[in-house]
Scaffold this motif. Structure first.
Motif, PDB file in Angstrom:
ATOM      1  N   LEU A  48       0.852  -1.185   0.000  1.00  0.00           N
ATOM      2  CA  LEU A  48       0.000   0.000   0.000  1.00  0.00           C
ATOM      3  C   LEU A  48       0.890   1.238   0.000  1.00  0.00           C
ATOM      4  N   ARG A  63      -1.771  -7.193 -14.888  1.00  0.00           N
ATOM      5  CA  ARG A  63      -2.471  -6.776 -13.680  1.00  0.00           C
ATOM      6  C   ARG A  63      -3.971  -6.936 -13.874  1.00  0.00           C
ATOM      7  N   ALA A 108      -7.516  -5.511 -11.984  1.00  0.00           N
ATOM      8  CA  ALA A 108      -8.248  -4.738 -10.996  1.00  0.00           C
ATOM      9  C   ALA A 108      -9.607  -5.402 -10.751  1.00  0.00           C
ATOM     10  N   PRO A 166      -3.596   6.089  -8.466  1.00  0.00           N
ATOM     11  CA  PRO A 166      -4.650   5.211  -7.932  1.00  0.00           C
ATOM     12  C   PRO A 166      -5.138   4.187  -8.955  1.00  0.00           C
ATOM     13  N   THR A 209      -3.838   0.558  -9.080  1.00  0.00           N
ATOM     14  CA  THR A 209      -4.247  -0.420  -8.074  1.00  0.00           C
ATOM     15  C   THR A 209      -4.763  -1.685  -8.740  1.00  0.00           C
ATOM     16  N   GLN A 229      -0.577  -7.908  -4.474  1.00  0.00           N
ATOM     17  CA  GLN A 229      -1.490  -6.762  -4.462  1.00  0.00           C
ATOM     18  C   GLN A 229      -0.717  -5.453  -4.399  1.00  0.00           C
ATOM     19  N   THR A 279      -1.731  -1.445  -4.017  1.00  0.00           N
ATOM     20  CA  THR A 279      -2.799  -0.502  -3.744  1.00  0.00           C
ATOM     21  C   THR A 279      -2.209   0.900  -3.645  1.00  0.00           C
ATOM     22  N   SER A 283      -3.158   4.764  -2.887  1.00  0.00           N
ATOM     23  CA  SER A 283      -4.181   5.656  -2.345  1.00  0.00           C
ATOM     24  C   SER A 283      -3.969   7.074  -2.870  1.00  0.00           C
TER      25      SER A 283
END
Length: 125
Positions: free
Chosen positions: A11, A38, A40, A87, A90, A120, A122, A124
């Motif tokens: 993250l 990837r 999502a 973002p 992600t 993963q 992520t 922000s």
């Protein structure tokens, strides 16, 4: 049989960097085309980057100029350096190996023979 193990996800905030690593088993790693994809939530798995045995690298348009794929054949490892993360980056990131690369279809999931379990990422805002 080839096993691929990804690591390095996490993250982060927008603008940060991450480096993903994919460790491969296999006696002829140097001959594989290696790819990063990837996926999502609610979307199809999409191409991110690929690198041929000779080192030629290819990128999806959304990541050009921000991501860099590289390989270390001595360590059977492929890396994905991700800078200026957004973002929309992600997703779960997957490493993939094409054991018999014979075409230029490196962007298609169907040409890859083995996949990792995913890591993963992520980002922000």
């Amino acid at each position: 049989q080839v096993q691929l193990v990804e690591s390095g996800g996490g993250l982060v905030q927008a603008g940060d960097s991450l480096r993903l690593s994919c460790s491969a088993s296999g006696r002829t790693f140097s001959t594989y085309t290696m790819g990063w994809f990837r996926q999502a939530p609610g979307k199809e798995r999409e191409f991110v980057a690929a690198i041929w045995s000779r080192g030629n690298a290819y990128y999806a348009e959304p990541v050009k100029g921000r991501f860099t794929i590289s390989r270390d054949n001595a360590k059977d490892t492929v890396l994905l350096q991700m800078n200026s993360l957004k973002p929309e980056d992600t997703a779960v990131y997957y490493c993939a190996a094409d054991l018999s690369p014979s075409s230029g279809a490196y962007y298609r999931t169907s040409v890859y023979d083995y996949w990792g379990q995913g890591t993963q990422v992520t980002v922000s805002s």
